[in-house]
Scaffold this active site. Structure first.
Site, PDB file in Angstrom:
ATOM      1  N   LYS A 126     -29.629 -15.537 -73.322  1.00  0.00           N
ATOM      2  CA  LYS A 126     -29.214 -15.647 -74.746  1.00  0.00           C
ATOM      3  C   LYS A 126     -30.537 -15.961 -75.696  1.00  0.00           C
ATOM      4  O   LYS A 126     -30.977 -16.919 -75.503  1.00  0.00           O
ATOM      5  CB  LYS A 126     -28.316 -16.871 -74.851  1.00  0.00           C
TER       6      LYS A 126
ATOM      7  N   GLY B 152     -15.495 -11.809 -78.749  1.00  0.00           N
ATOM      8  CA  GLY B 152     -15.616 -11.821 -77.076  1.00  0.00           C
ATOM      9  C   GLY B 152     -17.026 -11.365 -76.392  1.00  0.00           C
ATOM     10  O   GLY B 152     -16.711 -11.036 -75.102  1.00  0.00           O
TER      11      GLY B 152
ATOM     12  N   SER C 175     -10.894  -8.736 -76.392  1.00  0.00           N
ATOM     13  CA  SER C 175      -9.461  -9.795 -76.174  1.00  0.00           C
ATOM     14  C   SER C 175      -8.544  -8.950 -76.689  1.00  0.00           C
ATOM     15  O   SER C 175      -8.327  -8.782 -77.926  1.00  0.00           O
ATOM     16  CB  SER C 175      -9.841 -10.885 -76.902  1.00  0.00           C
TER      17      SER C 175
ATOM     18  N   GLU D 242     -27.235 -11.042 -74.384  1.00  0.00           N
ATOM     19  CA  GLU D 242     -26.276 -11.338 -75.113  1.00  0.00           C
ATOM     20  C   GLU D 242     -26.602 -11.766 -76.514  1.00  0.00           C
ATOM     21  O   GLU D 242     -27.524 -12.614 -76.772  1.00  0.00           O
ATOM     22  CB  GLU D 242     -25.158 -12.593 -74.899  1.00  0.00           C
TER      23      GLU D 242
END
Length: 232
Positions: free
Chosen positions: A39, A16, A182, A115
């Site tokens: 990213k 997640g 999650s 990320e």
């Protein structure tokens, strides 16, 4: 002074990270902050296919949020392996860090969210450097950088959470806190008890948890709830 950098890593792949990145971007943008989401390496997608930054833009919106993807590789592998299979070279983590720093130095950016790919020590370049090394480069440049660890609620999460937290401490890197990426609507015994035990495993504070299938919500609903799910 450069904008602070939040590095989002996970205890594993598919825990997640992207939806957590989107939730933080949405929550911070709702406070009037200008967020750049980066990213460094995207794998498993052909040119033109929507990637993680596209998913962040879809969920968090583009009001106050910009996205940057540095490198893309077609095979769904760790970046160094994907580059090797593609017969290509990819930028070094040091080069990625310089690009992140350029973004953090912009006048129209208040916070940068980076990320990672997979877990903390996945090789992001051909030299074996990792997201942890990227953070070290930023720290050495005087940038305030800290990690958010995305964890799964399932059985086994305490071990990998503790290992990741230990790896960060060993490198003198800051773990801001962790997020359950999650959380099921109907948690079992392991999911329920792990909520109590994760603070000790991480040695850091909980920063929230996202409901299962959060990414399937209407983007407006996602944005309206992001500040309830995560916080810094």
């Amino acid at each position: 002074m450069s904008a602070p950098v939040i590095l989002v890593t996970g205890t594993d792949t598919e825990v997640g990270k992207t939806v957590t990145t989107a939730a933080f971007a949405a929550a911070l943008a709702a406070q009037g902050m200008r967020i750049a989401v980066v990213k460094p390496v995207q794998t498993g997608l052909a040119p033109g296919e929507p990637g993680d930054v596209d998913e962040v833009a879809r969920l968090a919106g583009t009001e106050g949020v910009t996205t940057h993807e540095f490198t893309r590789l077609p095979d769904p592998l760790a970046p160094d392996a994907a580059a090797r299979l593609a017969g290509t070279s990819i930028p070094t983590v040091a080069e990625h860090a310089e690009r992140v720093l350029e973004i953090a130095d912009r006048d129209d950016v208040d916070t940068v969210i980076v990320e990672g790919a997979g877990g903390l020590l996945v090789h992001l370049d051909g030299g074996g450097a990792t997201l942890a090394d990227l953070a070290v480069h930023l720290r050495d440049k005087g940038v305030r950088a800290g990690f958010v660890l995305v964890v799964a609620p399932r059985l086994g999460t305490l071990n990998v959470t503790a290992l990741t937290a230990e790896a960060l401490r060993h490198r003198g890197l800051d773990l801001i806190g962790y997020v359950v990426g999650s959380y099921p609507d109907e948690p079992g015994l392991a999911e329920r008890t792990n909520l109590d035990d994760l603070p000790n495993a991480a040695g850091a504070q909980p920063l929230g948890r996202l409901p299962e299938r959060a990414a399937q919500l209407d983007p407006n609903t996602f944005r309206n709830n992001a500040s309830k799910w995560v916080h810094l």
